[in-house]
Design a protein around this motif. Structure first.
Motif, PDB file in Angstrom:
ATOM      1  N   GLY A   1       4.569   3.153   9.001  1.00  0.00           N
ATOM      2  CA  GLY A   1       5.132   4.409   8.513  1.00  0.00           C
ATOM      3  C   GLY A   1       5.002   5.575   9.460  1.00  0.00           C
ATOM      4  O   GLY A   1       5.623   6.621   9.232  1.00  0.00           O
ATOM      5  N   TYR A   2       4.209   5.449  10.516  1.00  0.00           N
ATOM      6  CA  TYR A   2       4.079   6.561  11.465  1.00  0.00           C
ATOM      7  C   TYR A   2       5.434   6.857  12.089  1.00  0.00           C
ATOM      8  O   TYR A   2       6.135   5.962  12.554  1.00  0.00           O
ATOM      9  N   GLY A   3       5.810   8.138  12.071  1.00  0.00           N
ATOM     10  CA  GLY A   3       7.053   8.571  12.697  1.00  0.00           C
ATOM     11  C   GLY A   3       8.307   8.200  11.927  1.00  0.00           C
ATOM     12  O   GLY A   3       9.400   8.253  12.483  1.00  0.00           O
ATOM     13  N   HIS A   4       8.190   7.859  10.666  1.00  0.00           N
ATOM     14  CA  HIS A   4       9.369   7.469   9.895  1.00  0.00           C
ATOM     15  C   HIS A   4      10.364   8.611   9.760  1.00  0.00           C
ATOM     16  O   HIS A   4       9.980   9.763   9.536  1.00  0.00           O
ATOM     17  N   SER A   5      11.620   8.261   9.873  1.00  0.00           N
ATOM     18  CA  SER A   5      12.704   9.201   9.601  1.00  0.00           C
ATOM     19  C   SER A   5      12.884   9.308   8.086  1.00  0.00           C
ATOM     20  O   SER A   5      12.326   8.504   7.321  1.00  0.00           O
ATOM     21  N   SER A   6      13.675  10.248   7.670  1.00  0.00           N
ATOM     22  CA  SER A   6      13.952  10.413   6.248  1.00  0.00           C
ATOM     23  C   SER A   6      14.583   9.150   5.659  1.00  0.00           C
ATOM     24  O   SER A   6      14.224   8.714   4.565  1.00  0.00           O
ATOM     25  N   SER A   7      15.501   8.538   6.398  1.00  0.00           N
ATOM     26  CA  SER A   7      16.145   7.327   5.874  1.00  0.00           C
ATOM     27  C   SER A   7      15.149   6.170   5.785  1.00  0.00           C
ATOM     28  O   SER A   7      15.245   5.342   4.870  1.00  0.00           O
ATOM     29  N   GLN A   8      14.190   6.110   6.689  1.00  0.00           N
ATOM     30  CA  GLN A   8      13.169   5.057   6.600  1.00  0.00           C
ATOM     31  C   GLN A   8      12.252   5.288   5.398  1.00  0.00           C
ATOM     32  O   GLN A   8      11.851   4.326   4.740  1.00  0.00           O
ATOM     33  N   VAL A   9      11.928   6.538   5.118  1.00  0.00           N
ATOM     34  CA  VAL A   9      11.122   6.835   3.933  1.00  0.00           C
ATOM     35  C   VAL A   9      11.839   6.321   2.691  1.00  0.00           C
ATOM     36  O   VAL A   9      11.225   5.723   1.800  1.00  0.00           O
ATOM     37  N   ASP A  10      13.143   6.498   2.632  1.00  0.00           N
ATOM     38  CA  ASP A  10      13.926   6.032   1.480  1.00  0.00           C
ATOM     39  C   ASP A  10      13.887   4.522   1.303  1.00  0.00           C
ATOM     40  O   ASP A  10      14.093   4.026   0.192  1.00  0.00           O
ATOM     41  N   THR A  11      13.648   3.768   2.370  1.00  0.00           N
ATOM     42  CA  THR A  11      13.668   2.305   2.265  1.00  0.00           C
ATOM     43  C   THR A  11      12.404   1.745   1.627  1.00  0.00           C
ATOM     44  O   THR A  11      12.393   0.580   1.227  1.00  0.00           O
ATOM     45  N   VAL A  12      11.358   2.546   1.535  1.00  0.00           N
ATOM     46  CA  VAL A  12      10.109   2.051   0.959  1.00  0.00           C
ATOM     47  C   VAL A  12      10.196   2.193  -0.559  1.00  0.00           C
ATOM     48  O   VAL A  12       9.994   3.268  -1.114  1.00  0.00           O
ATOM     49  N   ARG A  13      10.522   1.073  -1.174  1.00  0.00           N
ATOM     50  CA  ARG A  13      10.689   1.009  -2.620  1.00  0.00           C
ATOM     51  C   ARG A  13       9.805  -0.121  -3.140  1.00  0.00           C
ATOM     52  O   ARG A  13       9.849  -1.227  -2.622  1.00  0.00           O
ATOM     53  N   ALA A  14       9.018   0.187  -4.161  1.00  0.00           N
ATOM     54  CA  ALA A  14       8.124  -0.822  -4.733  1.00  0.00           C
ATOM     55  C   ALA A  14       7.654  -0.361  -6.101  1.00  0.00           C
ATOM     56  O   ALA A  14       7.634   0.839  -6.387  1.00  0.00           O
ATOM     57  N   SER A  15       7.262  -1.319  -6.898  1.00  0.00           N
ATOM     58  CA  SER A  15       6.700  -0.983  -8.209  1.00  0.00           C
ATOM     59  C   SER A  15       5.277  -0.470  -8.033  1.00  0.00           C
ATOM     60  O   SER A  15       4.604  -0.753  -7.038  1.00  0.00           O
ATOM     61  N   GLY A  16       4.828   0.256  -9.027  1.00  0.00           N
ATOM     62  CA  GLY A  16       3.451   0.736  -9.011  1.00  0.00           C
ATOM     63  C   GLY A  16       2.464  -0.425  -8.998  1.00  0.00           C
ATOM     64  O   GLY A  16       1.423  -0.352  -8.343  1.00  0.00           O
ATOM     65  N   GLU A  17       2.810  -1.497  -9.697  1.00  0.00           N
ATOM     66  CA  GLU A  17       1.935  -2.664  -9.752  1.00  0.00           C
ATOM     67  C   GLU A  17       1.756  -3.285  -8.369  1.00  0.00           C
ATOM     68  O   GLU A  17       0.638  -3.634  -7.964  1.00  0.00           O
ATOM     69  N   LEU A  18       2.860  -3.434  -7.629  1.00  0.00           N
ATOM     70  CA  LEU A  18       2.778  -4.030  -6.297  1.00  0.00           C
ATOM     71  C   LEU A  18       2.025  -3.112  -5.334  1.00  0.00           C
ATOM     72  O   LEU A  18       1.200  -3.574  -4.537  1.00  0.00           O
ATOM     73  N   LEU A  19       2.293  -1.820  -5.407  1.00  0.00           N
ATOM     74  CA  LEU A  19       1.582  -0.863  -4.556  1.00  0.00           C
ATOM     75  C   LEU A  19       0.074  -0.922  -4.815  1.00  0.00           C
ATOM     76  O   LEU A  19      -0.730  -0.968  -3.878  1.00  0.00           O
ATOM     77  N   LEU A  20      -0.303  -0.948  -6.077  1.00  0.00           N
ATOM     78  CA  LEU A  20      -1.719  -0.998  -6.433  1.00  0.00           C
ATOM     79  C   LEU A  20      -2.339  -2.318  -5.997  1.00  0.00           C
ATOM     80  O   LEU A  20      -3.447  -2.343  -5.450  1.00  0.00           O
ATOM     81  N   GLU A  21      -1.622  -3.409  -6.202  1.00  0.00           N
ATOM     82  CA  GLU A  21      -2.146  -4.713  -5.800  1.00  0.00           C
ATOM     83  C   GLU A  21      -2.412  -4.752  -4.290  1.00  0.00           C
ATOM     84  O   GLU A  21      -3.441  -5.258  -3.843  1.00  0.00           O
ATOM     85  N   TYR A  22      -1.490  -4.210  -3.514  1.00  0.00           N
ATOM     86  CA  TYR A  22      -1.681  -4.178  -2.065  1.00  0.00           C
ATOM     87  C   TYR A  22      -2.883  -3.315  -1.691  1.00  0.00           C
ATOM     88  O   TYR A  22      -3.749  -3.744  -0.920  1.00  0.00           O
ATOM     89  N   CYS A  23      -2.958  -2.116  -2.237  1.00  0.00           N
ATOM     90  CA  CYS A  23      -4.076  -1.224  -1.899  1.00  0.00           C
ATOM     91  C   CYS A  23      -5.416  -1.830  -2.299  1.00  0.00           C
ATOM     92  O   CYS A  23      -6.411  -1.697  -1.566  1.00  0.00           O
ATOM     93  N   GLU A  24      -5.467  -2.520  -3.420  1.00  0.00           N
ATOM     94  CA  GLU A  24      -6.716  -3.153  -3.844  1.00  0.00           C
ATOM     95  C   GLU A  24      -7.082  -4.321  -2.932  1.00  0.00           C
ATOM     96  O   GLU A  24      -8.262  -4.538  -2.632  1.00  0.00           O
ATOM     97  N   ALA A  25      -6.087  -5.089  -2.473  1.00  0.00           N
ATOM     98  CA  ALA A  25      -6.356  -6.188  -1.535  1.00  0.00           C
ATOM     99  C   ALA A  25      -6.872  -5.648  -0.203  1.00  0.00           C
ATOM    100  O   ALA A  25      -7.806  -6.198   0.383  1.00  0.00           O
ATOM    101  N   VAL A  26      -6.273  -4.558   0.260  1.00  0.00           N
ATOM    102  CA  VAL A  26      -6.745  -3.921   1.494  1.00  0.00           C
ATOM    103  C   VAL A  26      -8.182  -3.444   1.300  1.00  0.00           C
ATOM    104  O   VAL A  26      -9.037  -3.636   2.172  1.00  0.00           O
ATOM    105  N   HIS A  27      -8.454  -2.851   0.158  1.00  0.00           N
ATOM    106  CA  HIS A  27      -9.805  -2.363  -0.107  1.00  0.00           C
ATOM    107  C   HIS A  27     -10.824  -3.504  -0.093  1.00  0.00           C
ATOM    108  O   HIS A  27     -11.939  -3.333   0.417  1.00  0.00           O
ATOM    109  N   ARG A  28     -10.452  -4.659  -0.642  1.00  0.00           N
ATOM    110  CA  ARG A  28     -11.380  -5.796  -0.617  1.00  0.00           C
ATOM    111  C   ARG A  28     -11.727  -6.185   0.821  1.00  0.00           C
ATOM    112  O   ARG A  28     -12.886  -6.453   1.134  1.00  0.00           O
ATOM    113  N   GLN A  29     -10.713  -6.203   1.706  1.00  0.00           N
ATOM    114  CA  GLN A  29     -11.005  -6.549   3.101  1.00  0.00           C
ATOM    115  C   GLN A  29     -11.865  -5.464   3.760  1.00  0.00           C
ATOM    116  O   GLN A  29     -12.818  -5.775   4.474  1.00  0.00           O
ATOM    117  N   THR A  30     -11.536  -4.207   3.506  1.00  0.00           N
ATOM    118  CA  THR A  30     -12.332  -3.110   4.077  1.00  0.00           C
ATOM    119  C   THR A  30     -13.781  -3.211   3.606  1.00  0.00           C
ATOM    120  O   THR A  30     -14.710  -3.038   4.398  1.00  0.00           O
TER     121      THR A  30
END
Length: 174
Positions: free
Chosen positions: A85-114
């Protein structure tokens, strides 16, 4: 409290902040961009996860959760596999679409590794140089503080964006 405990406590706050932001939002609300130009909550939470994932994995010589647990294909974003996401243009920001469940699942998986990385640290590990491109070179301790600061900023931005939405809906904000 030693350094490891302090880092575990600090990084341990991120999943709760993300949960609080995502709670009660539908996909339309997650995609809303304040003033039509600001980053959406979905983008901010995705980016927060990608920053923590990519930088902790790199500093620890691990594979990113993004690829190791198949999140890159589950999200199915039209972005390069390593994009954070570093340096994303406005159109690239628009492409990031996901459910809250998937976003949370990813962040929790990252947290487990951290958490696993942090639990394995010993005092001298924080002085290990992880990036020689800077003067002075960046140590693991400095990198972890930098990652945490960035993630907390994005969590705060997402909470602010949610507050804007709530205020616009007449719910008020705290």
């Amino acid at each position: 409290m030693d350094s490891r405990e302090l880092l575990l406590e600090s990084f341990g706050r991120l999943p709760g902040l993300v949960r609080q932001v995502l709670d009660g939002l539908d996909e339309e609300q997650l995609q809303h961009r304040p003033s039509g130009r600001g980053n959406s909550i979905a983008w901010l939470v995705w980016h927060l996860g990608r920053v923590e994932d990519a930088q902790v994995a790199s500093a620890s010589e691990l594979e990113q959760v993004w690829t190791s647990e198949g999140f890159v294909s589950r999200f199915g974003l039209p972005l390069a596999e390593g994009d954070t996401g570093y340096g994303h243009s406005s159109s690239q920001v628009d492409t990031v679409r996901a459910s809250g469940e998937l976003l949370l699942e990813y962040c929790e998986a990252v947290h487990r590794q951290t958490t696993k990385v942090l639990e394995g640290l010993e005092g001298p590990d924080l002085d290990r140089v992880v990036d020689r491109r800077w003067d002075p070179p960046v140590t693991l301790g400095v990198r972890l503080v930098s990652i945490l600061g960035d993630c907390l900023q994005h969590a705060g931005q997402a909470a602010y964006a949610k507050g804007l939405h709530d205020a616009g809906a007449g719910a008020g904000s705290a």
